[in-house]
Write a protein that holds these residues in place. Structure first.
Motif, PDB file in Angstrom:
ATOM      1  N   GLY A 119      -2.886  20.395 -13.495  1.00 56.97           N
ATOM      2  CA  GLY A 119      -3.037  20.221 -12.058  1.00 56.97           C
ATOM      3  C   GLY A 119      -3.294  18.795 -11.612  1.00 56.97           C
ATOM      4  N   ASN A 120      -3.185  17.829 -12.513  1.00 55.28           N
ATOM      5  CA  ASN A 120      -3.374  16.426 -12.143  1.00 55.28           C
ATOM      6  C   ASN A 120      -2.130  15.888 -11.446  1.00 55.28           C
ATOM      7  OD1 ASN A 120      -6.017  15.918 -13.316  1.00 55.28           O
ATOM      8  ND2 ASN A 120      -5.013  16.202 -15.291  1.00 55.28           N
ATOM      9  N   SER A 121      -2.321  14.849 -10.649  1.00 50.17           N
ATOM     10  CA  SER A 121      -1.207  14.246  -9.922  1.00 50.17           C
ATOM     11  C   SER A 121      -0.205  13.581 -10.849  1.00 50.17           C
ATOM     12  CB  SER A 121      -1.732  13.211  -8.919  1.00 50.17           C
ATOM     13  OG  SER A 121      -2.637  13.808  -8.019  1.00 50.17           O
ATOM     14  N   TYR A 122      -0.674  13.045 -11.951  1.00 52.87           N
ATOM     15  CA  TYR A 122       0.175  12.383 -12.937  1.00 52.87           C
ATOM     16  C   TYR A 122      -0.493  12.483 -14.296  1.00 52.87           C
ATOM     17  CZ  TYR A 122      -3.237   8.675 -12.281  1.00 52.87           C
ATOM     18  OH  TYR A 122      -4.416   7.982 -12.186  1.00 52.87           O
ATOM     19  N   GLY A 123       0.248  12.152 -15.321  1.00 54.43           N
ATOM     20  CA  GLY A 123      -0.302  12.130 -16.668  1.00 54.43           C
ATOM     21  C   GLY A 123       0.286  10.964 -17.446  1.00 54.43           C
ATOM     22  N   ILE A 124      -0.549  10.330 -18.233  1.00 51.19           N
ATOM     23  CA  ILE A 124      -0.110   9.249 -19.117  1.00 51.19           C
ATOM     24  C   ILE A 124      -0.634   9.589 -20.501  1.00 51.19           C
ATOM     25  CG2 ILE A 124      -0.130   6.769 -19.579  1.00 51.19           C
ATOM     26  CD1 ILE A 124      -1.006   6.407 -16.639  1.00 51.19           C
ATOM     27  N   ARG A 125       0.247   9.437 -21.500  1.00 48.30           N
ATOM     28  CA  ARG A 125      -0.152   9.828 -22.848  1.00 48.30           C
ATOM     29  C   ARG A 125       0.457   8.900 -23.889  1.00 48.30           C
ATOM     30  NH1 ARG A 125       1.089  15.826 -24.937  1.00 48.30           N
ATOM     31  NH2 ARG A 125       3.014  15.389 -23.839  1.00 48.30           N
ATOM     32  N   SER A 126      -0.362   8.584 -24.896  1.00 45.19           N
ATOM     33  CA  SER A 126       0.115   7.951 -26.126  1.00 45.19           C
ATOM     34  C   SER A 126       0.032   9.024 -27.197  1.00 45.19           C
ATOM     35  CB  SER A 126      -0.776   6.761 -26.516  1.00 45.19           C
ATOM     36  OG  SER A 126      -0.514   6.365 -27.843  1.00 45.19           O
ATOM     37  N   PHE A 127       1.054   9.095 -28.024  1.00 47.18           N
ATOM     38  CA  PHE A 127       1.086  10.123 -29.056  1.00 47.18           C
ATOM     39  C   PHE A 127       0.327   9.728 -30.314  1.00 47.18           C
ATOM     40  CE2 PHE A 127       4.869  11.302 -26.549  1.00 47.18           C
ATOM     41  CZ  PHE A 127       4.488  12.593 -26.234  1.00 47.18           C
ATOM     42  N   GLY A 128      -0.353   8.597 -30.313  1.00 40.72           N
ATOM     43  CA  GLY A 128      -1.140   8.182 -31.473  1.00 40.72           C
ATOM     44  C   GLY A 128      -0.285   7.559 -32.555  1.00 40.72           C
ATOM     45  N   ALA A 129      -0.851   7.432 -33.731  1.00 36.07           N
ATOM     46  CA  ALA A 129      -0.214   6.704 -34.827  1.00 36.07           C
ATOM     47  C   ALA A 129       1.090   7.334 -35.294  1.00 36.07           C
ATOM     48  CB  ALA A 129      -1.183   6.583 -36.004  1.00 36.07           C
ATOM     49  N   ASP A 130       1.183   8.665 -35.274  1.00 34.59           N
ATOM     50  CA  ASP A 130       2.396   9.312 -35.788  1.00 34.59           C
ATOM     51  C   ASP A 130       3.512   9.396 -34.757  1.00 34.59           C
ATOM     52  OD1 ASP A 130       1.354  11.261 -34.136  1.00 34.59           O
ATOM     53  OD2 ASP A 130       1.389  12.857 -35.634  1.00 34.59           O
ATOM     54  N   GLY A 131       3.213   9.114 -33.481  1.00 32.26           N
ATOM     55  CA  GLY A 131       4.237   9.160 -32.445  1.00 32.26           C
ATOM     56  C   GLY A 131       4.694  10.567 -32.098  1.00 32.26           C
TER      57      GLY A 131
END
Length: 145
Positions: A119-131
């Motif tokens: 329910g957030n307006s946007y999302g930003i994500r890094s997938f970490g070391a394994d991508g």
């Protein structure tokens, strides 16, 4: 006043003592190296979280000026350069970031979604070391939500 060395009772380290000292130095160096690797992983995760937080602040400033968040097609680069992909707001007053959005500390692009999960307006994500999505420890995702 000066002693003449005869070769029988010379001072100094024996070959065995030298090997023991080298072994101790190598063990200590290895221990410090392993500790440094763990700290490096923590630093990368902290850096990714800090970058995501910076994007969030810039996105909120963008929203205040433009009345909406950048679309997925416009991406995070809309925070640095005025978007050329519609919808383009006449109220864009950027740049909202000092530099182009960097890649995450592992060299991967950040994932930007609108609307965001939970329910957030946007999302930003890094997938970490394994991508890859999910994971644990250094492979765990770092998110804005």
């Amino acid at each position: 006043m000066y002693k003449k060395r005869t070769g029988k009772n010379e001072d100094g380290w024996s070959f065995m003592e030298t090997l023991i000292v080298i072994a101790v130095v190598l063990v200590l160096t290895a221990a410090v190296g392993f500790m440094a690797i763990g700290s490096l992983q923590k630093a990368r995760r902290a850096s990714a979280q800090s970058q995501i937080d910076s994007f969030c602040v810039a996105l909120e400033a963008y929203f205040i000026d433009c009345g909406q968040y950048p679309t997925v097609e416009q991406g995070l680069s809309a925070l640095r350069k005025k978007p050329s992909v519609e919808p383009v707001s006449d109220n864009w007053k950027g740049p909202y970031l000092y530099k182009a959005p960097p890649k995450d500390p592992w060299g991967n692009e950040y994932e930007y979604t609108v609307p965001g999960p939970d329910g957030n307006s946007y999302g930003i994500r890094s997938f970490g070391a394994d991508g890859k999505e999910g994971g644990t420890d250094e492979n765990a995702d770092i998110t804005s939500w």
